[in-house]
Write an enzyme that holds these catalytic residues in place. Structure first.
Site, mmCIF file in Angstrom:
data_model
loop_
_atom_site.group_PDB
_atom_site.id
_atom_site.type_symbol
_atom_site.label_atom_id
_atom_site.label_comp_id
_atom_site.label_asym_id
_atom_site.label_seq_id
_atom_site.Cartn_x
_atom_site.Cartn_y
_atom_site.Cartn_z
ATOM 1 C CB ALA A 104 -0.865 -0.012 1.249
ATOM 2 N N GLY A 144 0.443 -4.916 0.917
ATOM 3 C CA GLY A 144 -0.740 -4.971 0.047
ATOM 4 C C GLY A 144 -0.475 -5.684 -1.270
ATOM 5 C CD GLU A 199 -2.420 -7.339 3.130
ATOM 6 O OE1 GLU A 199 -2.021 -6.214 2.757
ATOM 7 O OE2 GLU A 199 -3.020 -7.517 4.196
ATOM 8 C CD GLU A 211 1.550 -5.328 5.770
ATOM 9 O OE1 GLU A 211 2.325 -6.287 6.014
ATOM 10 O OE2 GLU A 211 0.818 -5.298 4.770
HETATM 11 N N1 COA Z 1 4.610 3.089 -0.601
HETATM 12 C C1 COA Z 1 4.983 4.248 -1.145
HETATM 13 N N2 COA Z 1 6.111 4.369 -1.879
HETATM 14 C C2 COA Z 1 6.850 3.258 -2.047
HETATM 15 C C3 COA Z 1 6.502 2.019 -1.500
HETATM 16 C C4 COA Z 1 5.310 1.954 -0.730
HETATM 17 N N3 COA Z 1 4.890 0.830 -0.194
HETATM 18 N N4 COA Z 1 7.460 1.113 -1.819
HETATM 19 C C5 COA Z 1 8.372 1.767 -2.563
HETATM 20 N N5 COA Z 1 8.009 3.069 -2.702
HETATM 21 C C6 COA Z 1 8.705 4.120 -3.439
HETATM 22 C C7 COA Z 1 9.912 4.625 -2.657
HETATM 23 O O1 COA Z 1 9.520 5.589 -1.696
HETATM 24 C C8 COA Z 1 10.746 5.211 -3.759
HETATM 25 O O2 COA Z 1 10.195 6.456 -4.149
HETATM 26 P P1 COA Z 1 11.165 7.730 -4.413
HETATM 27 O O3 COA Z 1 12.059 7.283 -5.542
HETATM 28 O O4 COA Z 1 10.220 8.815 -4.790
HETATM 29 O O5 COA Z 1 11.910 7.943 -3.138
HETATM 30 C C9 COA Z 1 10.496 4.245 -4.926
HETATM 31 O O6 COA Z 1 9.275 3.591 -4.632
HETATM 32 C C10 COA Z 1 11.586 3.195 -5.088
HETATM 33 O O7 COA Z 1 11.723 2.514 -3.854
HETATM 34 P P2 COA Z 1 13.139 2.359 -3.088
HETATM 35 O O8 COA Z 1 12.843 2.118 -1.639
HETATM 36 O O9 COA Z 1 14.045 3.476 -3.429
HETATM 37 O O10 COA Z 1 13.675 1.014 -3.772
HETATM 38 P P3 COA Z 1 14.711 -0.017 -3.134
HETATM 39 O O11 COA Z 1 15.115 -0.907 -4.244
HETATM 40 O O12 COA Z 1 15.762 0.680 -2.366
HETATM 41 O O13 COA Z 1 13.842 -0.877 -2.067
HETATM 42 C C11 COA Z 1 11.912 -2.076 -1.293
HETATM 43 C C12 COA Z 1 12.795 -1.700 -2.496
HETATM 44 C C13 COA Z 1 10.683 -2.810 -1.831
HETATM 45 C C14 COA Z 1 12.686 -3.003 -0.339
HETATM 46 C C15 COA Z 1 11.484 -0.791 -0.550
HETATM 47 O O14 COA Z 1 10.957 0.135 -1.496
HETATM 48 C C16 COA Z 1 10.461 -0.984 0.531
HETATM 49 O O15 COA Z 1 10.784 -1.497 1.607
HETATM 50 N N6 COA Z 1 9.205 -0.583 0.288
HETATM 51 C C17 COA Z 1 8.160 -0.601 1.261
HETATM 52 C C18 COA Z 1 7.657 -2.003 1.479
HETATM 53 C C19 COA Z 1 6.584 -2.033 2.541
HETATM 54 O O16 COA Z 1 6.823 -1.795 3.699
HETATM 55 N N7 COA Z 1 5.348 -2.338 2.110
HETATM 56 C C20 COA Z 1 4.242 -2.485 2.986
HETATM 57 C C21 COA Z 1 3.438 -1.257 3.029
HETATM 58 S S1 COA Z 1 2.081 -1.441 4.142
#
Ligand code: COA
Length: 260
Positions: A66, A112, A115, A135
């Protein structure tokens, strides 16, 4: 409805829906959820669409969760509403569609994203896929059905561990857990999903929709799945697909189902 966050493409009986926010790793914001609802609804009601495939654009992510930026300042009431609306509009909606839905998990499927994949009828992953429910690392719990569907798919102990550690499993571990049905190279993922879809399309779409209903009944509170199965089984006898399927068998020819 025109879409800003997703693509929907129909070819040869298959509608492929692609979540198209690669710069945000296809994170699910409110608009994307609404667009997905609309696209799934249209595909389900389209008599030519026999199978729906959902995937993410780019090579990195199916859906990274999400959209955290949208709910970071929510209060208790808004948080509850976010989960309730999302479940109704997308996650429960997808699970209960009468058209088969395959998740082509082409990279990160987190929160999400996992999910959504779990709400689909089954999942196929590329070798680079990584799946998890992170989460609790954000101070919240899965709110789009993850606490219910993950234990159904992988068992309670594994689900507890995944949720408590907020860790990710790779594609092969997901395969061994039964979270995904197959693992293939990323370049071949969509083709592989389509080859499974073509096997599904040989069969009666009317019978398949009854089967989805009966299988899902096992996971609904207060509903006796065996009774749902008996009713659905009986209903099949009143369909043109049943007449065609049984007649074709007896005439030693391939069935040509009128379908949905
Ligand atoms: N919500 C909003 N933005 C998200 C996102 C999320 N769940 N997951 C990734 N993004 C965005 C990042 O903020 C970043 O945006 P920016 O370039 O404007 O800063 C872009 O997507 C790329 O992500 P980034 O974190 O730079 O990539 P990465 O390769 O370093 O890491 C992940 C990849 C998937 C490990 C990491 O993005 C992450 O942990 N995401 C969140 C996962 C999460 O907690 N999901 C559950 C949400 S309830």
């Amino acid at each position: 409805m025109s879409y800003n966050n997703i693509l929907s493409d129909y070819q040869n009986g298959i509608t492929t829906i692609t979540i198209n926010r690669p710069k945000k790793l296809n994170a699910l914001n409110k608009d994307t959820i609404q667009e997905l609802h609309d696209a799934f609804d249209k595909a389900n009601n389209d008599s030519d669409t026999k199978v729906i495939i959902i995937t993410g654009s780019g090579e990195k992510a199916f859906v990274a969760g999400a959209d955290i930026s949208e709910f970071a300042d929510f209060n208790v009431e808004e948080g509850g509403k976010l989960a309730a609306q999302g479940q109704t509009l997308l996650f429960d909606f997808v699970e209960n569609l009468s058209t088969p839905v395959i998740a082509a998990v082409n990279g990160f499927a987190l929160g999400g994203g996992l999910e959504l994949a779990m709400a689909c009828h089954f999942r196929i992953a590329s070798t680079n896929a990584r799946m998890g429910l992170p989460e609790t690392s954000l101070g919240v719990i899965p709110g789009y059905g993850g606490t219910q569907r993950l234990p159904q798919l992988v068992g309670k102990g594994r689900a507890m561990e995944m949720i408590m550690t907020a860790g990710m499993v790779d594609a092969n571990q997901a395969l061994s857990y039964g979270l995904v049905n197959h693992v293939v190279e990323q370049e071949g993922l969509l083709e592989f999903c389509k080859s499974i879809a073509s096997k599904i399309m040989r069969n009666s779409s009317v019978a398949i929709s009854e089967a989805i209903k009966a299988v899902n009944a096992n996971y609904k509170d207060g509903i006796n799945g065996f009774e749902v199965e008996i009713r659905a089984f009986g209903d099949c006898f009143g369909t043109e697909d049943f007449t065609e399927g049984t007649t074709a068998f007896l005439e030693k020819r391939k069935a040509d189902f009128p379908g949905k």
